[in-house]
Design an enzyme around this catalytic site. Structure first.
Site, PDB file in Angstrom:
ATOM      1  N   GLU A 119     -19.718   3.971   8.252  1.00  0.00           N
ATOM      2  CA  GLU A 119     -19.522   4.484   6.715  1.00  0.00           C
ATOM      3  C   GLU A 119     -18.269   5.658   7.214  1.00  0.00           C
ATOM      4  O   GLU A 119     -18.942   6.065   6.724  1.00  0.00           O
ATOM      5  CB  GLU A 119     -20.603   4.860   5.632  1.00  0.00           C
ATOM      6  CG  GLU A 119     -21.930   3.131   6.167  1.00  0.00           C
ATOM      7  CD  GLU A 119     -23.478   3.529   5.219  1.00  0.00           C
ATOM      8  OE1 GLU A 119     -23.794   2.506   4.346  1.00  0.00           O
ATOM      9  OE2 GLU A 119     -23.135   4.716   5.066  1.00  0.00           O
ATOM     10  N   PRO A 120     -17.415   5.525   8.128  1.00  0.00           N
ATOM     11  CA  PRO A 120     -16.098   5.912   7.620  1.00  0.00           C
ATOM     12  C   PRO A 120     -15.760   6.661   5.847  1.00  0.00           C
ATOM     13  O   PRO A 120     -15.414   5.881   6.109  1.00  0.00           O
ATOM     14  CB  PRO A 120     -15.381   6.175   8.624  1.00  0.00           C
ATOM     15  CG  PRO A 120     -16.192   4.437   8.586  1.00  0.00           C
ATOM     16  CD  PRO A 120     -16.612   4.378   8.286  1.00  0.00           C
ATOM     17  N   GLY A 165     -19.974  10.564   8.864  1.00  0.00           N
ATOM     18  CA  GLY A 165     -19.442  11.467   9.189  1.00  0.00           C
ATOM     19  C   GLY A 165     -18.644  11.876   9.951  1.00  0.00           C
ATOM     20  O   GLY A 165     -19.035  12.883  10.465  1.00  0.00           O
ATOM     21  N   CYS A 208     -11.762  31.713 -13.384  1.00  0.00           N
ATOM     22  CA  CYS A 208     -12.312  32.953 -13.341  1.00  0.00           C
ATOM     23  C   CYS A 208     -13.753  32.813 -12.818  1.00  0.00           C
ATOM     24  O   CYS A 208     -14.673  33.180 -13.182  1.00  0.00           O
ATOM     25  CB  CYS A 208     -12.730  32.701 -15.861  1.00  0.00           C
ATOM     26  SG  CYS A 208     -12.897  34.653 -15.748  1.00  0.00           S
ATOM     27  N   GLU A 209     -13.581  33.016 -12.019  1.00  0.00           N
ATOM     28  CA  GLU A 209     -14.484  33.283 -10.428  1.00  0.00           C
ATOM     29  C   GLU A 209     -13.878  33.562  -9.346  1.00  0.00           C
ATOM     30  O   GLU A 209     -13.116  33.193  -8.785  1.00  0.00           O
ATOM     31  CB  GLU A 209     -14.145  31.450 -10.330  1.00  0.00           C
ATOM     32  CG  GLU A 209     -15.697  31.337  -9.084  1.00  0.00           C
ATOM     33  CD  GLU A 209     -16.915  31.137 -10.910  1.00  0.00           C
ATOM     34  OE1 GLU A 209     -17.413  31.182 -11.798  1.00  0.00           O
ATOM     35  OE2 GLU A 209     -18.266  31.297  -9.866  1.00  0.00           O
TER      36      GLU A 209
HETATM   37  C1  LIG Z   1     -24.904   7.278   3.567  1.00  0.00           C
HETATM   38  C2  LIG Z   1     -23.909   7.847   3.923  1.00  0.00           C
HETATM   39  N1  LIG Z   1     -22.384   7.025   4.111  1.00  0.00           N
HETATM   40  C3  LIG Z   1     -21.461   8.134   4.562  1.00  0.00           C
HETATM   41  C4  LIG Z   1     -21.143   9.186   4.130  1.00  0.00           C
HETATM   42  C5  LIG Z   1     -19.425   9.278   4.631  1.00  0.00           C
HETATM   43  O1  LIG Z   1     -19.131  10.238   5.126  1.00  0.00           O
HETATM   44  P1  LIG Z   1     -18.084  10.777   5.486  1.00  0.00           P
HETATM   45  O2  LIG Z   1     -16.668  10.975   4.461  1.00  0.00           O
HETATM   46  O3  LIG Z   1     -18.486  11.891   6.688  1.00  0.00           O
HETATM   47  O4  LIG Z   1     -17.984  10.331   6.860  1.00  0.00           O
HETATM   48  C6  LIG Z   1     -21.886   9.641   3.704  1.00  0.00           C
HETATM   49  C7  LIG Z   1     -21.527  11.586   2.954  1.00  0.00           C
HETATM   50  O5  LIG Z   1     -22.262  11.335   3.939  1.00  0.00           O
HETATM   51  C8  LIG Z   1     -23.150   8.975   3.165  1.00  0.00           C
HETATM   52  O6  LIG Z   1     -24.490  10.101   2.301  1.00  0.00           O
END
Ligand SMILES: Cc1ncc(COP(=O)(O)O)c(C=O)c1O
Ligand SMILES: N[C@@H](CCCC[NH3+])C(=O)O
Length: 485
Positions: free
Chosen positions: A324-325, A282, A399-400
Site C-alpha cells: 500500500e504505497p 511506508g 501566529c505560531e
Molecule cells: C494501513 C496503511 N497503509 C498504507 C499507508 C501508507 O503509508 P505511506 O504513505 O508511508 O506509504 C499507511 C500510512 O502510514 C497506513 O496506515
C-alpha cells in the site's frame, strides 16, 4: 541504497551540495530525482519550469501558495510500483493525497486504492474506482462508514478491533452480505522513523498484537479465531503496516517473516491456509539530499525473496500479496510554490546571522515540519543568483513560532520579497493534512503536464470559510435531529 530513478531522472549525478539556485551551464540540471519531479528543471534564464510551465506563469495564473502536481511523474511512480510488484496487488494509500483526478489516473493505470474514512471512500467512488478494488482501513470506523462500505461492495475491510468485529457481524446480518476481511496485526517491529508515524510497536492504537499477553494467547490469535468462527465474515488474510517514511527493506522483511509465521500458526489451528497477506505501505522518499530512497524494483525483489523463502520453510503456499504505497507515489510528484513576503536577518549567539524568510503559506499547507520536525528543502525558483549563500529558516505566516516550512536551508543573500520559492516532496500528507489555522484558505492543487495546467482542487476562499458558519438560535436537545452514526 541508491538514489531512485523511478521517474526517469536526468543528470542524476549532478546532485551535489552546490546550491541549486546558482546559475549553471544550460545543459546541467541540478533539480533532479530523487528530490524533484521528473519534469522540473531550470530554463536558460534561470527560472524553474515544471511540466513545461514557468513557475512565474503558474504564480500569475493560480496565485501562491499552490501545490503543483506533475501528472506524468505521479503516474510513472504508480506504474513503477505496479510493475515492480507484478503479480501482487498495489493499493495506493489515498490518505497521502486523494482527489477524483488522481483516482481516475490510478484506476486507468491498474492500481487499487486504500481508503481509511468514509470521506476517502466517497472520493474514490466519485473518481470511478471499482469498489471491489478498494480496501477500507481505520481503527475506529463508524457504523455509518462500515454500512456504506458493505452497501457499495468494498473489496476488503481491514479489521482493527474486537468492537469492529462485533459491529461488522451485525451489519453483515442486517444487509445479508458476507464481507471479506483481513486482520490488521502489529508485528512488534520498531520501524526507524518518527515515533508518531511508526505503527508496529506494541504501545499504540492500531491492530492486534502478535505478542502473547497475560491471557496466554496473543490478541491477534484470538481475533483471527473470532473471525474464523464467525459465519458472518469471510476471513481472507492478515495485514501489517509497520510505519511510514521507512528506508530499510529489513523492516518489511521482518514483518513478512512474522506475519507468515502467524499464517502458519493459523493453518495449524484451523487446518486451512489464509490466502492473502498485505504488508502495507511506508516506503520512504527524499525530502532533502540526505535521503536515499530505495527503488521500487529493489524493494519488491527483497520482499518477494523473503516471502517465497519463508513460505517454503513453513510449508505454506505463497499467499496472494499486496502492498500500500502512498507517499512514494504522490510525494515526489508535487512541489509547493510560495512567494517570499519578508526577509529578516536575526543575529544568533556568536554574531552569526540567520535569515528568517517568511512565505505566504506555512503550517496550514504543510504541517509535517511542525508535527514531526520533518526536514524539507527548497530552492529559489523564479531566478538564479550568484550572491553568497546565507543560512535561512523558511517560515510561514501563521501566529505560531513552530510555523516552519524549511528548518535550515542556504539561500542567496539577495533573496527578497516577491521571489518565488519551491519546496519539493510536497505531494504526500501536505494537502491531505492541510488546515484552516488562522482562517487561512487552503491552496489549490494544480496539475501540470506538457506545457499546460489544470486545477484539480481549487483554492479555498474566505467566503468558503464563512459559509460554514451558521446563524441559528439555541435549541433544546429534544429539538435536535438524531445523529446518524
Ligand atoms: C494501513 C496503511 N497503509 C498504507 C499507508 C501508507 O503509508 P505511506 O504513505 O508511508 O506509504 C499507511 C500510512 O502510514 C497506513 O496506515
Ligand atoms: N501523516 C504521516 C504519515 C502517516 C500516515 C498514516 N499511517 C506523515 O506525514 O508522514
Amino acid at each position: 541504497m541508491t538514489h531512485s530513478h523511478v521517474a526517469g531522472a536526468i543528470h542524476a549525478d549532478a546532485q551535489s551540495l552546490r546550491p541549486s539556485w546558482l546559475s549553471v551551464p544550460d545543459d546541467v540540471n541540478v533539480l533532479v530525482a530523487p528530490l524533484w519531479s521528473s519534469s522540473v528543471h531550470r530554463l536558460p534564464d534561470g527560472e524553474v519550469e515544471v511540466g513545461g510551465i514557468r513557475v512565474s506563469e503558474l504564480a500569475a495564473e493560480v496565485d501562491t501558495p499552490a501545490y503543483v502536481l506533475d501528472e506524468d511523474d505521479l503516474r510513472q511512480r504508480a506504474r513503477a510500483f505496479r510493475d515492480a510488484f507484478a503479480g501482487w496487488s498495489v493499493y495506493y494509500a489515498g490518505k497521502s493525497f486523494l482527489c477524483r483526478a488522481v483516482v481516475e489516473w490510478l484506476v486507468a493505470d491498474g492500481l487499487n486504492i486504500d481508503v481509511c474514512t468514509g470521506g476517502e471512500l466517497e472520493i474514490a467512488l466519485a473518481g470511478g474506482a471499482d469498489p471491489a478494488r478498494l480496501a477500507l482501513h481505520g481503527n475506529n470506523k463508524s457504523v455509518a462508514e462500515l454500512r456504506r462500505a458493505l452497501e457499495v461492495g468494498v473489496g476488503r475491510i481491514v479489521v482493527d478491533s474486537f468492537d469492529e468485529i462485533d459491529r461488522l457481524e451485525q451489519l453483515a446480518a442486517e444487509l445479508s452480505v458476507r464481507p471479506q476481511v483481513m486482520l490488521r496485526v502489529t508485528t512488534g517491529i520498531e520501524a526507524h522513523t518518527h515515533n508518531y508515524i511508526a505503527t508496529a510497536h506494541e504501545d499504540q492504537k492500531f491492530g492486534f498484537s502478535l505478542a502473547v499477553n497475560s491471557t496466554g494467547r496473543s490478541p491477534a490469535e484470538r481475533a483471527l479465531d473470532r473471525c474464523e468462527e464467525s459465519a458472518a465474515l469471510d476471513l481472507i488474510g492478515i495485514h501489517s503496516h509497520i510505519g511510514s517514511q521507512i528506508f530499510e527493506v529489513a523492516g518489511f522483511e521482518q514483518a513478512a517473516r512474522r506475519t507468515l509465521r502467524a499464517l502458519a500458526d493459523f493453518r495449524d489451528r484451523h487446518g486451512r491456509e489464509l490466502a492473502e497477506l498485505d504488508l502495507g505501505g511506508g516506503f520512504g522518499i527524499a525530502y532533502t539530499t540526505q535521503d536515499s530512497p530505495a527503488d521500487p524494483a529493489d524493494l519488491a525483489a527483497g520482499i518477494r525473496r523473503i516471502v517465497e523463502l519463508e513460505s517454503a520453510a513453513l510449508g505454506l503456499a505463497v499467499p496472494a500479496m499486496s502492498v500500500e504505497p502512498g507517499r512514494a507515489i504522490s510525494g515526489p510528484s508535487t512541489l509547493l510554490l510560495y512567494q517570499v513576503g519578508t526577509v529578516k536577518p536575526v543575529e544568533l549567539d556568536g554574531g552569526k546571522l540567520r535569515h528568517y524568510v517568511s512565505v505566504d503559506g506555512g503550517m496550514s499547507d504543510n504541517i509535517r515540519p511542525a508535527l514531526y520536525a520533518a526536514a524539507y528543502s527548497c530552492t529559489l525558483a523564479s531566478r538564479t543568483s550568484d550572491a553568497e549563500p546565507v543560512l535561512a529558516r523558511v517560515v510561514g505566516k501563521h501566529c505560531e513560532g513552530g510555523d516552519i516550512v524549511v528548518h535550515d536551508e542556504f539561500v542567496p543573500a539577495d533573496i527578497a520579497p516577491g521571489d518565488l520559492l519551491a519546496v519539493p516532496g510536497a505531494g504526500a500528507y501536505s494537502r491531505s493534512m492541510a488546515s484552516n489555522y488562522n482562517h487561512v484558505p487552503r491552496p489549490p492543487v494544480v496539475a501540470v503536464k506538457h506545457g499546460q495546467w489544470r486545477t484539480l482542487v481549487r483554492r479555498e476562499t474566505v467566503a468558503d470559510l464563512l459559509a460554514l458558519e451558521v446563524d441559528e438560535p439555541y435549541r433544546r436537545q429534544t429539538d435536535a435531529q438524531p445523529k446518524n452514526n
